[in-house]
Design a protein around this motif. Structure first.
Motif, PDB file in Angstrom:
ATOM      1  N   ALA A  67       0.846  -1.202   0.000  1.00  0.00           N
ATOM      2  CA  ALA A  67       0.000   0.000   0.000  1.00  0.00           C
ATOM      3  C   ALA A  67       0.873   1.241   0.000  1.00  0.00           C
ATOM      4  O   ALA A  67       1.966   1.243   0.563  1.00  0.00           O
ATOM      5  CB  ALA A  67      -0.901   0.003   1.236  1.00  0.00           C
ATOM      6  N   ILE A  68       0.372   2.286  -0.652  1.00  0.00           N
ATOM      7  CA  ILE A  68       1.078   3.561  -0.750  1.00  0.00           C
ATOM      8  C   ILE A  68       0.059   4.643  -0.447  1.00  0.00           C
ATOM      9  O   ILE A  68      -1.043   4.620  -1.008  1.00  0.00           O
ATOM     10  CB  ILE A  68       1.627   3.774  -2.179  1.00  0.00           C
ATOM     11  CG1 ILE A  68       2.574   2.626  -2.574  1.00  0.00           C
ATOM     12  CG2 ILE A  68       2.313   5.133  -2.311  1.00  0.00           C
ATOM     13  CD1 ILE A  68       2.871   2.563  -4.071  1.00  0.00           C
ATOM     14  N   ASN A  69       0.395   5.575   0.449  1.00  0.00           N
ATOM     15  CA  ASN A  69      -0.577   6.631   0.714  1.00  0.00           C
ATOM     16  C   ASN A  69       0.035   8.008   0.853  1.00  0.00           C
ATOM     17  O   ASN A  69       1.188   8.160   1.226  1.00  0.00           O
ATOM     18  CB  ASN A  69      -1.421   6.300   1.962  1.00  0.00           C
ATOM     19  CG  ASN A  69      -0.649   6.509   3.247  1.00  0.00           C
ATOM     20  OD1 ASN A  69       0.176   5.706   3.652  1.00  0.00           O
ATOM     21  ND2 ASN A  69      -0.925   7.640   3.898  1.00  0.00           N
ATOM     22  N   GLY A  70      -0.770   9.010   0.522  1.00  0.00           N
ATOM     23  CA  GLY A  70      -0.451  10.406   0.782  1.00  0.00           C
ATOM     24  C   GLY A  70      -1.157  10.821   2.058  1.00  0.00           C
ATOM     25  O   GLY A  70      -1.924  10.048   2.634  1.00  0.00           O
ATOM     26  N   LYS A  84      -4.765   8.953   3.239  1.00  0.00           N
ATOM     27  CA  LYS A  84      -5.015   8.897   4.683  1.00  0.00           C
ATOM     28  C   LYS A  84      -4.723  10.289   5.225  1.00  0.00           C
ATOM     29  O   LYS A  84      -3.569  10.616   5.545  1.00  0.00           O
ATOM     30  CB  LYS A  84      -4.085   7.871   5.359  1.00  0.00           C
ATOM     31  CG  LYS A  84      -4.281   6.429   4.890  1.00  0.00           C
ATOM     32  CD  LYS A  84      -5.562   5.827   5.424  1.00  0.00           C
ATOM     33  CE  LYS A  84      -5.890   4.514   4.743  1.00  0.00           C
ATOM     34  NZ  LYS A  84      -6.470   4.708   3.376  1.00  0.00           N
ATOM     35  N   THR A  85      -5.758  11.097   5.299  1.00  0.00           N
ATOM     36  CA  THR A  85      -5.546  12.461   5.782  1.00  0.00           C
ATOM     37  C   THR A  85      -5.034  12.440   7.220  1.00  0.00           C
ATOM     38  O   THR A  85      -5.563  11.726   8.066  1.00  0.00           O
ATOM     39  CB  THR A  85      -6.844  13.275   5.675  1.00  0.00           C
ATOM     40  OG1 THR A  85      -7.209  13.353   4.289  1.00  0.00           O
ATOM     41  CG2 THR A  85      -6.673  14.680   6.226  1.00  0.00           C
ATOM     42  N   ASN A  86      -3.991  13.231   7.466  1.00  0.00           N
ATOM     43  CA  ASN A  86      -3.381  13.311   8.798  1.00  0.00           C
ATOM     44  C   ASN A  86      -4.389  13.726   9.855  1.00  0.00           C
ATOM     45  O   ASN A  86      -5.441  14.293   9.561  1.00  0.00           O
ATOM     46  CB  ASN A  86      -2.251  14.358   8.794  1.00  0.00           C
ATOM     47  CG  ASN A  86      -0.993  13.877   8.084  1.00  0.00           C
ATOM     48  OD1 ASN A  86      -0.121  14.650   7.755  1.00  0.00           O
ATOM     49  ND2 ASN A  86      -0.895  12.584   7.846  1.00  0.00           N
ATOM     50  N   GLY A  87      -4.023  13.468  11.097  1.00  0.00           N
ATOM     51  CA  GLY A  87      -4.808  13.945  12.229  1.00  0.00           C
ATOM     52  C   GLY A  87      -3.862  14.193  13.394  1.00  0.00           C
ATOM     53  O   GLY A  87      -2.683  13.832  13.323  1.00  0.00           O
TER      54      GLY A  87
END
Ligand code: 26R
Length: 822
Positions: A437-440, A468-471
């Protein structure tokens, strides 16, 4: 009767008071009347650590017994911040401890302030890793964070004559009560040398790596407790040491200094954090750091795995290994090496396990920040990994050739080896090929990865990509740092929001409640007054808490555009000079942030901020309507002070440059409004809080690209915008540098003739938008409504939401409840 067990685990005030005294006497070896504040802090820290230990041990025991699936977060940085206050909050014993401490005539807040924060990170990426550890434990997910125990973290920043000066960060000098060394779990890591083939006793053809030198990694463990749960996961950081303190061969030959060389070099590996968020071309030690902690961590996982399982066949079913950017991506080759050379797997099986183990998060779009290592260095340090990477690449390109016949461009664009000039290993390519998996880290960022930076990989395996938006964790960034706001919110909607941040929505019911808005404003004022006191103490500048606190805190970078903020300040100053009676909203501009020590322009921006601050401060005609403060040594601890006190949050990067940003979230959760561009997570924040509650300005990413393509010429803005020209000329003239017109010339010329981050193109839009901010702030009732709505709608930006998404869509890991024995 108090049994011994209670002194280590009991949570009531009386037991804690006893334990404190006990730790002071028997761990610190101090009599109460001779104890320094730091002794008392240490005694308290040990008291709290005792209470963590029971949960920690039970957690690890449960994981072992239940043979759980575990996520392993590999990160070169963990910017965790001080532990004490958060552990108190998570344990739920803040009040008891406050009482126990005050009975000894002390203030808990003073002891909390004693803690030296571990600055084991540069900024966003390291702090994100820390928020994720907090959420993993709070959500009861089995997890380990692996990294490096730098002896010196990010440098401390001092300001001398307006310039940044770097001071070594000696965070360990008084000891670290939160860690436990585990020398019995040390591992060895090879460097240099050569490889050879041999035939083993069964007649199999194999390779082995004969290293030049071997370094020992010693793990130091820190418990990471979740909020009001018993889960305490481990952050395991590796310290490097020499395998033998002396090379006796050399020593006996009389070469004493040669004999200690090896020791010195080995210990250097974990000595210091590289303070760059810029590419560090060919710094061998940095590459050694990366391999060192990755090899230690993977060997550690394998050992734990074989403790519970008969073989490594199911390794990928038990572990999900997240690569925090490319810094640990050499792990792909290292796991292959361990499986093939040490555990005798055949290639295909090893590759299957490897690909199903790793996942990769990208954190930057800046092309110059994509890591690549010269083959010459890489091959010399890791000859065996080089062979493996060649083999991975060979097999990968073989498949590409079939999918895209006769497309040499495609082949060379996708290749793990960059062969366009000097040869390099492209770390992002290794990570992409070796991961499932690869995500921004924000919606826009992921789209740009797919369209641009990793476009060929996206075309090849679209199914690997996701966003995957940061939190950020509300435990540290609201509860711990902003107790007054926490209390006000909890009074209205209960405390569920601390674990379920979407519940903040309930606050929307109170925006029309004048009494609530009133107390909201009073709280903000008090927090600002506290910060004003702190500023006075730290830098001797008096600021007025009733002015608009306009804050920009983050690493100093041209793409983040602190100098655009300065252009606004100088514009206001210039207007006031021409029109002394102009009605403007009084503002206090607060800056904080470190510049990479070798980044000249960033350092010049710091000098500019300080120079403008000084001139404005000494100009009596301004009469306090404008104040500029640069607060030295921005770090987690100071972040906790400043986010709650802000009215306005500056998120003004050039569209398409800031991958996500996480400071933007921390401000907004604390009731500050945002002025920002359509960049990174700003876009999603605006979507959540509503366009009418967000001050938007500037070009969009598409417009930035289009303008660049059409041949952007900043001089047009300079010549056509009179006010802009006056402002740039004022800075260039030496007005802020005691007549020295050469000092800021490089900065001004860079803007007029080059302007890679398009400040001039966004200038007018920013100034106009700021004018709107000023007017909005004059209507305090209106401003409070917007602030409350901002907080109410920030639910999405809890790191709990991010971690849930990672768990469901990438790691496929479920919570495991930890029950304490009674
Ligand atoms: C290769 C190298 C020397 C290097 C480049 C860049 C080292 C460190 C960096 C820093 C990067 C990776 C970083 O911190 N990025 C930030 O990550 C945050 C968390 O995802 C984002 O919010 C932020 O936008 C991004 O700049």
């Amino acid at each position: 009767p108090i049994i011994i067990e209670d002194d280590r685990t009991g949570l009531d005030t009386e037991t804690i008071r006893r334990a404190l005294r006990d730790n002071l006497l028997y761990i610190q070896g101090k009599l109460p009347e001779l104890a320094s504040k730091n002794d008392l802090y240490m005694a308290l820290a040990y008291t709290i650590r005792d209470r963590l230990l029971q949960r920690w041990l039970t957690t690890q025991q449960t994981y072992l017994k239940k043979d759980v699936r575990t996520v392993c977060y590999l990160s070169a940085e963990f910017l965790v911040g001080p532990h004490l206050a958060n552990n108190l909050i998570n344990l739920g014993i803040y009040e008891q401890v406050q009482k126990a401490v005050s009975e000894s005539g002390l203030k808990l807040e003073e002891l909390i302030a004693q803690e030296e924060e571990p600055g084991l990170g540069n900024g966003g990426l390291g702090r994100l890793a820390a928020c994720y550890l907090d959420s993993l434990s709070t959500l009861e997910i089995p997890a380990i964070g692996y990294g490096i125990r730098y002896e010196f973290g990010i440098f401390d920043q001092e300001i001398h004559d307006g310039w940044q000066v770097e001071i070594t960060d000696k965070w360990l000098q008084y000891g670290n009560p939160w860690e436990i060394a585990r020398p019995e779990s040390s591992v060895e890591v090879k460097f240099g040398g050569y490889t050879e083939s041999y035939t083993d006793e069964n007649g199999n053809y194999r390779s082995r790596w004969i290293p030049d030198y071997v370094v020992k990694g010693i793990p130091y463990d820190t418990p990471i407790l979740g909020y009001r749960v018993n889960t305490a996961n481990t952050m395991r950081l590796w310290k490097s040491e020499a395998c033998e303190s002396f090379d006796f061969g050399r020593f006996n030959r009389g070469d004493y200094y040669g004999a200690v060389d090896n020791k010195v070099h080995s210990e250097n590996i974990s000595k210091v954090l590289y303070p760059n968020d810029e590419p560090i071309q060919g710094k061998e030690l940095r590459l050694e750091q990366q391999y060192f902690f990755v090899s230690c961590s993977l060997q550690d996982l394998i050992r734990i795995h074989l403790y519970e399982n008969p073989s490594l066949d199911n390794f990928h079913q038990k572990w999900s290994v997240q690569l925090n950017d490319t810094h640990p991506s050499v792990g792909v080759a290292e796991l292959m090496r361990l499986l093939i050379d040490v555990h005798h797997f055949d290639w295909d099986k090893a590759w299957f396990i490897t690909q199903n183990t790793f996942a990769y998060t990208n954190h930057t779009l800046l092309p110059e920040a994509l890591e690549k290592w010269p083959l010459s260095i890489f091959g010399r340090l890791f000859p065996r990994l080089m062979e493996i990477i060649y083999e991975i690449n060979y097999r990968f390109l073989d498949k590409i050739r079939i999918i895209y016949p006769h497309d040499d461009g495609k082949m060379s664009r996708l290749s793990i080896i960059d062969e366009s000039g000097e040869k390099y290993v492209r770390m992002a390519h290794l990570a992409c090929v070796g991961s499932q998996a690869i995500n921004g880290v924000a919606a826009l960022h992921t789209e740009l990865l797919k369209k641009d930076v990793l476009r060929d990989f996206y075309e090849l395996f679209p199914e690997k990509f996701s966003n995957k938006t940061n939190g950020v964790t509300p435990r540290r960034w609201m509860v711990s740092s902003n107790p007054r706001l926490t209390f006000a919110i909890t009074e209205k909607i209960g405390e569920n929001w601390i674990k379920h941040l979407e519940d903040l929505r309930g606050l929307e019911n109170y925006v029309d409640d004048g009494g609530f808005r009133d107390s909201w404003r009073r709280i903000k004022y008090d927090i600002k007054a506290d910060l004003a006191n702190y500023i006075d103490k730290k830098v001797g500048i008096k600021v007025d808490p009733s002015t608009l606190f306009d804050v920009q805190v983050k690493r100093i970078h041209e793409y983040k555009r602190q100098h655009l903020n300065v252009l606004h300040i100088v514009t206001l100053y210039h207007r006031l000079k021409n029109n002394p009676n102009l009605d403007i909203t009084p503002r206090t501009f607060i800056f904080g942030g470190k510049a990479a020590p070798g980044y000249f322009m960033a350092k010049l921006i710091i000098k500019l901020i300080n120079s403008v601050a000084e001139v404005i401060d000494n100009d009596p005609t301004i009469g306090g309507r404008l104040k500029v403060v640069f607060l030295p040594d921005y770090n987690v601890t100071f972040g906790q002070r400043v986010y709650p006190a802000a009215d306005l949050s500056e998120q003004i990067s050039t569209a398409g440059k800031e991958a996500s940003g996480t400071g933007n979230m921390k401000f907004s959760m604390n009731g500050s409004l945002t002025i920002g561009t359509l960049d990174g997570a700003n876009i999603e924040i605006r979507e959540e809080v509503g366009a009418e509650n967000f001050f938007l300005f500037g070009l969009t990413t598409e417009e930035v690209y289009a303008k660049k393509a059409a041949g952007y010429n900043p001089q047009e803005y300079y010549y056509h915008n009179e006010e802009l020209r006056a402002v740039l000329d004022l800075i260039g003239s030496g007005f802020f540098s005691r007549g020295d017109s050469s000092l800021f010339r490089p900065l001004v010329d860079n803007l007029i003739y080059n302007d890679p981050y398009m400040l001039l193109a966004d200038y007018q839009s920013y100034i106009d938008c700021q004018e709107g901010v000023g007017w909005a702030y004059k209507d305090q009732e209106h401003w409070s409504r917007l602030a409350i709505l901002n907080v109410a709608r920030m639910g999405k930006f809890s790191s709990d939401r991010s971690i849930r998404e990672y768990c469901e869509e990438i790691w496929r890991i479920q919570p495991v409840k930890i029950e304490l024995p009674d």
